[in-house]
Design a protein around this motif. Sequence first.
Motif, mmCIF file in Angstrom:
data_model
loop_
_atom_site.group_PDB
_atom_site.id
_atom_site.type_symbol
_atom_site.label_atom_id
_atom_site.label_comp_id
_atom_site.label_asym_id
_atom_site.label_seq_id
_atom_site.Cartn_x
_atom_site.Cartn_y
_atom_site.Cartn_z
ATOM 1 N N LEU A 138 37.397 48.748 32.877
ATOM 2 C CA LEU A 138 38.381 47.680 32.963
ATOM 3 C C LEU A 138 39.076 47.458 31.619
ATOM 4 C CD1 LEU A 138 39.497 45.452 34.840
ATOM 5 C CD2 LEU A 138 37.692 43.971 33.961
ATOM 6 N N GLN A 139 40.427 47.364 31.658
ATOM 7 C CA GLN A 139 41.198 47.066 30.448
ATOM 8 C C GLN A 139 42.016 45.794 30.588
ATOM 9 O OE1 GLN A 139 43.431 50.662 29.697
ATOM 10 N NE2 GLN A 139 41.766 51.553 28.501
ATOM 11 N N THR A 140 42.651 45.622 31.751
ATOM 12 C CA THR A 140 43.451 44.410 31.969
ATOM 13 C C THR A 140 43.293 43.935 33.408
ATOM 14 O OG1 THR A 140 45.466 45.544 32.677
ATOM 15 C CG2 THR A 140 45.224 45.122 30.308
ATOM 16 N N ILE A 141 43.568 42.649 33.597
ATOM 17 C CA ILE A 141 43.661 42.094 34.943
ATOM 18 C C ILE A 141 45.045 41.477 35.099
ATOM 19 C CG2 ILE A 141 41.194 41.684 35.294
ATOM 20 C CD1 ILE A 141 41.617 38.787 34.462
ATOM 21 N N LYS A 142 45.595 41.600 36.299
ATOM 22 C CA LYS A 142 46.904 41.023 36.598
ATOM 23 C C LYS A 142 46.690 39.856 37.551
ATOM 24 C CE LYS A 142 51.482 42.058 38.406
ATOM 25 N NZ LYS A 142 52.323 43.066 39.048
ATOM 26 N N LEU A 143 47.341 38.731 37.247
ATOM 27 C CA LEU A 143 47.194 37.526 38.053
ATOM 28 C C LEU A 143 48.379 37.348 38.988
ATOM 29 C CD1 LEU A 143 45.894 35.073 35.303
ATOM 30 C CD2 LEU A 143 44.614 36.700 36.706
ATOM 31 N N SER A 144 48.190 36.519 40.009
ATOM 32 C CA SER A 144 49.252 36.284 40.991
ATOM 33 C C SER A 144 50.450 35.564 40.383
ATOM 34 C CB SER A 144 48.704 35.489 42.177
ATOM 35 O OG SER A 144 48.157 34.262 41.745
ATOM 36 N N ASN A 145 50.273 34.915 39.240
ATOM 37 C CA ASN A 145 51.405 34.263 38.576
ATOM 38 C C ASN A 145 52.137 35.205 37.619
ATOM 39 O OD1 ASN A 145 49.690 34.424 36.388
ATOM 40 N ND2 ASN A 145 49.342 32.219 36.231
ATOM 41 N N GLY A 146 51.749 36.499 37.619
ATOM 42 C CA GLY A 146 52.429 37.510 36.809
ATOM 43 C C GLY A 146 51.804 37.767 35.451
ATOM 44 N N LYS A 147 50.888 36.946 34.995
ATOM 45 C CA LYS A 147 50.261 37.139 33.691
ATOM 46 C C LYS A 147 49.325 38.340 33.713
ATOM 47 C CE LYS A 147 50.431 32.385 32.101
ATOM 48 N NZ LYS A 147 49.668 31.247 31.609
ATOM 49 N N ILE A 148 49.270 39.033 32.577
ATOM 50 C CA ILE A 148 48.349 40.150 32.386
ATOM 51 C C ILE A 148 47.427 39.785 31.232
ATOM 52 C CG2 ILE A 148 48.139 42.579 31.735
ATOM 53 C CD1 ILE A 148 50.799 43.050 33.200
ATOM 54 N N ILE A 149 46.126 39.901 31.454
ATOM 55 C CA ILE A 149 45.131 39.491 30.462
ATOM 56 C C ILE A 149 44.276 40.689 30.086
ATOM 57 C CG2 ILE A 149 43.129 38.005 30.042
ATOM 58 C CD1 ILE A 149 44.442 36.002 32.010
ATOM 59 N N ASP A 150 44.134 40.925 28.779
ATOM 60 C CA ASP A 150 43.256 41.985 28.284
ATOM 61 C C ASP A 150 41.806 41.534 28.402
ATOM 62 O OD1 ASP A 150 45.400 43.613 27.555
ATOM 63 O OD2 ASP A 150 45.550 42.708 25.566
ATOM 64 N N THR A 151 40.989 42.337 29.043
ATOM 65 C CA THR A 151 39.572 42.026 29.223
ATOM 66 C C THR A 151 38.820 43.310 29.539
ATOM 67 O OG1 THR A 151 38.015 40.566 30.360
ATOM 68 C CG2 THR A 151 39.756 41.502 31.694
ATOM 69 N N ASP A 152 37.555 43.389 29.180
ATOM 70 C CA ASP A 152 36.774 44.583 29.494
ATOM 71 C C ASP A 152 35.645 44.299 30.481
ATOM 72 O OD1 ASP A 152 35.205 43.135 27.771
ATOM 73 O OD2 ASP A 152 34.765 44.782 26.419
ATOM 74 N N CYS A 153 35.540 43.043 30.949
ATOM 75 C CA CYS A 153 34.552 42.681 31.963
ATOM 76 C C CYS A 153 35.110 41.517 32.769
ATOM 77 C CB CYS A 153 33.215 42.302 31.326
ATOM 78 S SG CYS A 153 31.949 41.829 32.529
ATOM 79 N N LEU A 154 34.973 41.595 34.089
ATOM 80 C CA LEU A 154 35.423 40.519 34.965
ATOM 81 C C LEU A 154 34.249 40.084 35.833
ATOM 82 C CD1 LEU A 154 37.670 38.712 36.122
ATOM 83 C CD2 LEU A 154 38.197 40.565 37.728
ATOM 84 N N ALA A 155 33.809 38.856 35.650
ATOM 85 C CA ALA A 155 32.730 38.280 36.450
ATOM 86 C C ALA A 155 33.362 37.570 37.645
ATOM 87 C CB ALA A 155 31.926 37.296 35.608
ATOM 88 N N VAL A 156 32.980 37.967 38.860
ATOM 89 C CA VAL A 156 33.596 37.455 40.082
ATOM 90 C C VAL A 156 32.575 36.637 40.866
ATOM 91 C CG1 VAL A 156 34.763 38.076 42.229
ATOM 92 C CG2 VAL A 156 35.121 39.460 40.183
ATOM 93 N N SER A 157 32.959 35.411 41.251
ATOM 94 C CA SER A 157 32.086 34.561 42.061
ATOM 95 C C SER A 157 32.869 33.988 43.226
ATOM 96 C CB SER A 157 31.502 33.420 41.229
ATOM 97 O OG SER A 157 30.692 32.601 42.045
ATOM 98 N N GLY A 158 32.507 34.419 44.435
ATOM 99 C CA GLY A 158 33.150 33.920 45.648
ATOM 100 C C GLY A 158 32.285 32.943 46.414
ATOM 101 N N GLY A 159 31.248 32.405 45.770
ATOM 102 C CA GLY A 159 30.346 31.473 46.442
ATOM 103 C C GLY A 159 29.061 32.175 46.869
ATOM 104 N N TRP A 160 28.264 31.469 47.636
ATOM 105 C CA TRP A 160 26.933 31.955 48.004
ATOM 106 C C TRP A 160 26.714 31.841 49.505
ATOM 107 C CZ3 TRP A 160 23.598 34.034 44.425
ATOM 108 C CH2 TRP A 160 23.980 33.892 43.097
#
Length: 177
Positions: A138-160
């Motif tokens: 992972l290098q970047t994530i793109k958001l629905s508002n158009g922003k691009i964020i540099d990151t090398d890890c994305l922690a995802v939580s959709g609930g339990w």
Amino acid sequence: IGAFDHGIYSAVERKTDHLLQSDGKPRQVLWKIYSKHAILSAGATERPIAFPNNDRPGVMLANAVRSYVNRWDVTPGQAVSVFTNNDDGWRTATDLAEKGVKIAAVIDSRSIEPLAKFPGAHIEMGTQVVDTTGRHGLQTIKLSNGKIIDTDCLAVSGGWNPNVHLSCHHRGIPQWN
């Protein structure tokens, strides 16, 4: 080690497994437990959030990221982002910050007030991750508002989701409490 029909359970007691010499004593004892009532506490499983390219190395469940940091004192990335739709994602971000891990962003799909602030982190409310980039990780994530964020890890939580399978196999009916 097992749950069987009619309230019968089994367990293994380790008697001398830890000893070099058992001196004729049994290593283990198999117990049969007969119960009139039992509480099965099987825990819960964290849900992911689906988005394009969510299978890229560096995209992990938030609970796994929290385990790396809290149990094994290992940083899953140099600049970690959290994508969540519940309060548990914020718990992950807080745990990361307390361990000195840089928080690149916290993205919450809910339109609520942010639950915390992290120095230098993008806090994005009411938006979601729509894509990721990176060749070997992972290098970047793109958001629905158009922003691009540099990151090398994305922690995802959709609930339990509660693990009700074991009790349902024994004709138990889950009840919301």
